[in-house]
Design a protein around this motif. Structure first.
Motif, PDB file in Angstrom:
ATOM      1  N   ILE A 138      -0.752 -95.342  -2.641  1.00 45.69           N
ATOM      2  CA  ILE A 138      -0.362 -96.747  -2.839  1.00 45.69           C
ATOM      3  C   ILE A 138      -0.841 -97.221  -4.217  1.00 45.69           C
ATOM      4  O   ILE A 138      -0.327 -98.194  -4.751  1.00 45.69           O
ATOM      5  CB  ILE A 138      -0.892 -97.672  -1.724  1.00 45.69           C
ATOM      6  CG1 ILE A 138      -2.380 -97.434  -1.519  1.00 45.69           C
ATOM      7  CG2 ILE A 138      -0.103 -97.525  -0.447  1.00 45.69           C
ATOM      8  CD1 ILE A 138      -3.097 -98.671  -1.130  1.00 45.69           C
ATOM      9  N   ALA A 139      -1.811 -96.462  -4.782  1.00 45.69           N
ATOM     10  CA  ALA A 139      -2.271 -96.770  -6.149  1.00 45.69           C
ATOM     11  C   ALA A 139      -1.195 -96.479  -7.178  1.00 45.69           C
ATOM     12  O   ALA A 139      -1.351 -96.783  -8.362  1.00 45.69           O
ATOM     13  CB  ALA A 139      -3.524 -95.954  -6.465  1.00 45.69           C
ATOM     14  N   ALA A 140      -0.083 -95.859  -6.732  1.00 48.00           N
ATOM     15  CA  ALA A 140       1.058 -95.607  -7.620  1.00 48.00           C
ATOM     16  C   ALA A 140       1.999 -96.805  -7.645  1.00 48.00           C
ATOM     17  O   ALA A 140       2.960 -96.822  -8.414  1.00 48.00           O
ATOM     18  CB  ALA A 140       1.823 -94.373  -7.134  1.00 48.00           C
ATOM     19  N   LEU A 141       1.727 -97.784  -6.779  1.00 44.28           N
ATOM     20  CA  LEU A 141       2.668 -98.900  -6.600  1.00 44.28           C
ATOM     21  C   LEU A 141       2.095-100.244  -7.017  1.00 44.28           C
ATOM     22  O   LEU A 141       2.831-101.196  -7.241  1.00 44.28           O
ATOM     23  CB  LEU A 141       3.072 -98.990  -5.113  1.00 44.28           C
ATOM     24  CG  LEU A 141       3.721 -97.729  -4.523  1.00 44.28           C
ATOM     25  CD1 LEU A 141       3.884 -97.876  -3.023  1.00 44.28           C
ATOM     26  CD2 LEU A 141       5.068 -97.483  -5.188  1.00 44.28           C
ATOM     27  N   SER A 151      -5.204 -94.858 -10.811  1.00 39.27           N
ATOM     28  CA  SER A 151      -3.966 -95.581 -10.531  1.00 39.27           C
ATOM     29  C   SER A 151      -2.906 -95.282 -11.593  1.00 39.27           C
ATOM     30  O   SER A 151      -1.724 -95.056 -11.274  1.00 39.27           O
ATOM     31  CB  SER A 151      -4.274 -97.082 -10.449  1.00 39.27           C
ATOM     32  OG  SER A 151      -3.111 -97.806 -10.180  1.00 39.27           O
ATOM     33  N   ILE A 152      -3.332 -95.235 -12.847  1.00 36.93           N
ATOM     34  CA  ILE A 152      -2.369 -94.925 -13.927  1.00 36.93           C
ATOM     35  C   ILE A 152      -1.750 -93.542 -13.690  1.00 36.93           C
ATOM     36  O   ILE A 152      -0.533 -93.364 -13.803  1.00 36.93           O
ATOM     37  CB  ILE A 152      -3.067 -94.966 -15.307  1.00 36.93           C
ATOM     38  CG1 ILE A 152      -3.583 -96.379 -15.606  1.00 36.93           C
ATOM     39  CG2 ILE A 152      -2.132 -94.506 -16.408  1.00 36.93           C
ATOM     40  CD1 ILE A 152      -4.492 -96.461 -16.832  1.00 36.93           C
ATOM     41  N   SER A 153      -2.586 -92.562 -13.314  1.00 37.73           N
ATOM     42  CA  SER A 153      -2.066 -91.195 -13.106  1.00 37.73           C
ATOM     43  C   SER A 153      -1.107 -91.150 -11.921  1.00 37.73           C
ATOM     44  O   SER A 153      -0.129 -90.398 -11.929  1.00 37.73           O
ATOM     45  CB  SER A 153      -3.215 -90.199 -12.912  1.00 37.73           C
ATOM     46  OG  SER A 153      -3.845 -90.365 -11.655  1.00 37.73           O
ATOM     47  N   LYS A 154      -1.363 -91.969 -10.915  1.00 35.59           N
ATOM     48  CA  LYS A 154      -0.486 -91.966  -9.739  1.00 35.59           C
ATOM     49  C   LYS A 154       0.813 -92.720 -10.018  1.00 35.59           C
ATOM     50  O   LYS A 154       1.870 -92.363  -9.491  1.00 35.59           O
ATOM     51  CB  LYS A 154      -1.225 -92.537  -8.519  1.00 35.59           C
ATOM     52  CG  LYS A 154      -2.331 -91.617  -7.987  1.00 35.59           C
ATOM     53  CD  LYS A 154      -1.753 -90.310  -7.417  1.00 35.59           C
ATOM     54  CE  LYS A 154      -2.805 -89.419  -6.771  1.00 35.59           C
ATOM     55  NZ  LYS A 154      -2.258 -88.191  -6.178  1.00 35.59           N
ATOM     56  N   PHE A 155       0.758 -93.762 -10.851  1.00 33.25           N
ATOM     57  CA  PHE A 155       2.008 -94.404 -11.295  1.00 33.25           C
ATOM     58  C   PHE A 155       2.874 -93.357 -12.011  1.00 33.25           C
ATOM     59  O   PHE A 155       4.097 -93.295 -11.843  1.00 33.25           O
ATOM     60  CB  PHE A 155       1.726 -95.564 -12.263  1.00 33.25           C
ATOM     61  CG  PHE A 155       1.654 -96.931 -11.611  1.00 33.25           C
ATOM     62  CD1 PHE A 155       0.503 -97.356 -10.967  1.00 33.25           C
ATOM     63  CD2 PHE A 155       2.737 -97.797 -11.650  1.00 33.25           C
ATOM     64  CE1 PHE A 155       0.428 -98.619 -10.370  1.00 33.25           C
ATOM     65  CE2 PHE A 155       2.673 -99.063 -11.062  1.00 33.25           C
ATOM     66  CZ  PHE A 155       1.524 -99.471 -10.423  1.00 33.25           C
ATOM     67  N   ILE A 223       8.090 -92.528   1.008  1.00 30.95           N
ATOM     68  CA  ILE A 223       7.471 -92.942   2.274  1.00 30.95           C
ATOM     69  C   ILE A 223       6.135 -93.612   1.973  1.00 30.95           C
ATOM     70  O   ILE A 223       5.254 -93.007   1.347  1.00 30.95           O
ATOM     71  CB  ILE A 223       7.250 -91.736   3.208  1.00 30.95           C
ATOM     72  CG1 ILE A 223       8.614 -91.174   3.619  1.00 30.95           C
ATOM     73  CG2 ILE A 223       6.434 -92.131   4.432  1.00 30.95           C
ATOM     74  CD1 ILE A 223       8.556 -90.051   4.607  1.00 30.95           C
ATOM     75  N   ILE A 224       6.002 -94.857   2.383  1.00 29.68           N
ATOM     76  CA  ILE A 224       4.720 -95.572   2.247  1.00 29.68           C
ATOM     77  C   ILE A 224       4.050 -95.555   3.616  1.00 29.68           C
ATOM     78  O   ILE A 224       4.652 -95.941   4.616  1.00 29.68           O
ATOM     79  CB  ILE A 224       4.946 -97.031   1.798  1.00 29.68           C
ATOM     80  CG1 ILE A 224       5.655 -97.071   0.445  1.00 29.68           C
ATOM     81  CG2 ILE A 224       3.607 -97.773   1.715  1.00 29.68           C
ATOM     82  CD1 ILE A 224       6.033 -98.472  -0.014  1.00 29.68           C
ATOM     83  N   LEU A 225       2.814 -95.080   3.610  1.00 32.12           N
ATOM     84  CA  LEU A 225       2.082 -94.907   4.866  1.00 32.12           C
ATOM     85  C   LEU A 225       0.779 -95.688   4.742  1.00 32.12           C
ATOM     86  O   LEU A 225      -0.042 -95.362   3.876  1.00 32.12           O
ATOM     87  CB  LEU A 225       1.806 -93.402   5.003  1.00 32.12           C
ATOM     88  CG  LEU A 225       1.540 -92.789   6.339  1.00 32.12           C
ATOM     89  CD1 LEU A 225       2.719 -92.994   7.283  1.00 32.12           C
ATOM     90  CD2 LEU A 225       1.289 -91.292   6.149  1.00 32.12           C
ATOM     91  N   ARG A 226       0.604 -96.700   5.584  1.00 28.85           N
ATOM     92  CA  ARG A 226      -0.596 -97.536   5.447  1.00 28.85           C
ATOM     93  C   ARG A 226      -1.387 -97.565   6.745  1.00 28.85           C
ATOM     94  O   ARG A 226      -0.805 -97.414   7.824  1.00 28.85           O
ATOM     95  CB  ARG A 226      -0.184 -98.975   5.134  1.00 28.85           C
ATOM     96  CG  ARG A 226       0.098 -99.254   3.699  1.00 28.85           C
ATOM     97  CD  ARG A 226      -0.038-100.757   3.416  1.00 28.85           C
ATOM     98  NE  ARG A 226      -0.298-100.982   2.017  1.00 28.85           N
ATOM     99  CZ  ARG A 226       0.672-101.145   1.091  1.00 28.85           C
ATOM    100  NH1 ARG A 226       1.932-101.116   1.442  1.00 28.85           N
ATOM    101  NH2 ARG A 226       0.356-101.336  -0.167  1.00 28.85           N
TER     102      ARG A 226
END
Ligand SMILES: NC(=O)c1ccc[n+]([C@@H]2O[C@H](COP(=O)([O-])OP(=O)(O)OC[C@H]3O[C@@H](n4cnc5c(N)ncnc54)[C@H](OP(=O)(O)O)[C@@H]3O)[C@@H](O)[C@H]2O)c1
Length: 232
Positions: A138-141, A151-155, A223-226
């Motif tokens: 979710i750190a990509a979003l 977070s930057i790497s996951k974006f 797929i977003i999984l929370r």
């Protein structure tokens, strides 16, 4: 099926390996530490005797080792499924984190997946089949406290996934980006999850397995999984 799973010694990668081993598939696993990886492979071989498990020590933040791992896989089989899971979380804020943080996170979380895919996917293209999973976050979003370079790497991983999906759809290769929220692994060492506040690694593994059961006509792109109660 031949399934490559990176970072399979522990956590989410181990849960994914366990799920596919239970179904009797051929697995190609890697991680930086051979001892933990060997212990995981031994555990799976003992429990799931019909699974064929291959392992190799490889640090995928190093391009040369990634190429070596890819060639080793290809000498045995062309992957049907590639799961780019290897990665790590170092908390930080952009202005405070040490110099080199972004380089480390990009090497570990993006280049690992980018180069392994570049080495393996051409063979999948020739075969005109396959499914690639990229474990984002979710750190990509969205931005969040202590996200920083992670977070930057996951974006960037999200951008990689979207472009890969665009490039490979005509070649009959599926691409799925998974965006998990908090999952109880070593990354959450010391966290009390007795109330199941955050997810288990098996939740991610079960979702990935379900994605592989769809008809050839369908691909879950994202797929977003929370956790049920949302992010922490
Ligand atoms: N846990 C969460 O809350 C969460 C949430 C969203 C996304 N994710 C993502 O899910 C993935 C797995 O996370 P996790 O929580 O399962 O982490 P983990 O418990 O720390 O396990 C990471 C696995 O990857 C391996 N690994 C790490 N860097 C590697 C490298 N450069 N080359 C090869 N193997 C490497 C580790 O083994 P070695 O140390 O032996 O190399 C280990 O097997 C990561 O991409 C992470 O960003 C996790």
């Amino acid at each position: 099926m031949n399934i490559v799973i990176t970072g399979a010694a522990r956590g989410i990668g181990k849960a994914i390996a366990t799920k596919f081993a239970a179904e009797g598939h051929t697995l190609f696993l890697c991680s930086r530490s051979i001892d933990t990886l060997q212990a995981t492979a031994d555990e799976l071989k003992k429990k799931y005797t019909s699974a064929d498990i291959h392992l190799m020590k490889a640090d995928l933040s190093d391009k040369k080792q990634t190429e070596k791992f890819a060639n080793w896989c290809l000498q045995i089989a062309i992957p049907d499924i590639l799961i780019n899971n290897a990665g790590g979380f170092t908390p930080g804020n952009i202005l405070d984190e040490p110099d080199g943080s972004l380089e480390n996170m990009i090497n570990n979380n993006l280049y690992s997946a980018y180069y392994l895919t570049k080495y393996l996917a051409p063979q999948m293209k020739i075969k005109r089949s396959g499914h690639i999973f990229n474990i984002c976050s979710i750190a990509a979003l969205q931005a969040y406290n202590d996200g920083g370079s992670y977070s930057i790497s996951k974006f960037a991983m999200n951008g990689f996934s979207q472009n890969l999906r665009h490039e490979l759809k005509e070649h009959n290769i599926k691409v799925t980006a998974i965006f998990p929220g908090a999952v109880f692994t070593d990354s959450w060492e010391g966290f009390d999850n007795s109330s199941n506040r955050i997810m288990e690694a098996t939740d991610v593994a079960n979702v990935i397995f379900a994605c592989t059961q769809l008809s050839p006509a369908a691909v879950p792109e994202e797929i977003i999984l929370r956790p049920q109660l949302g992010d922490l």
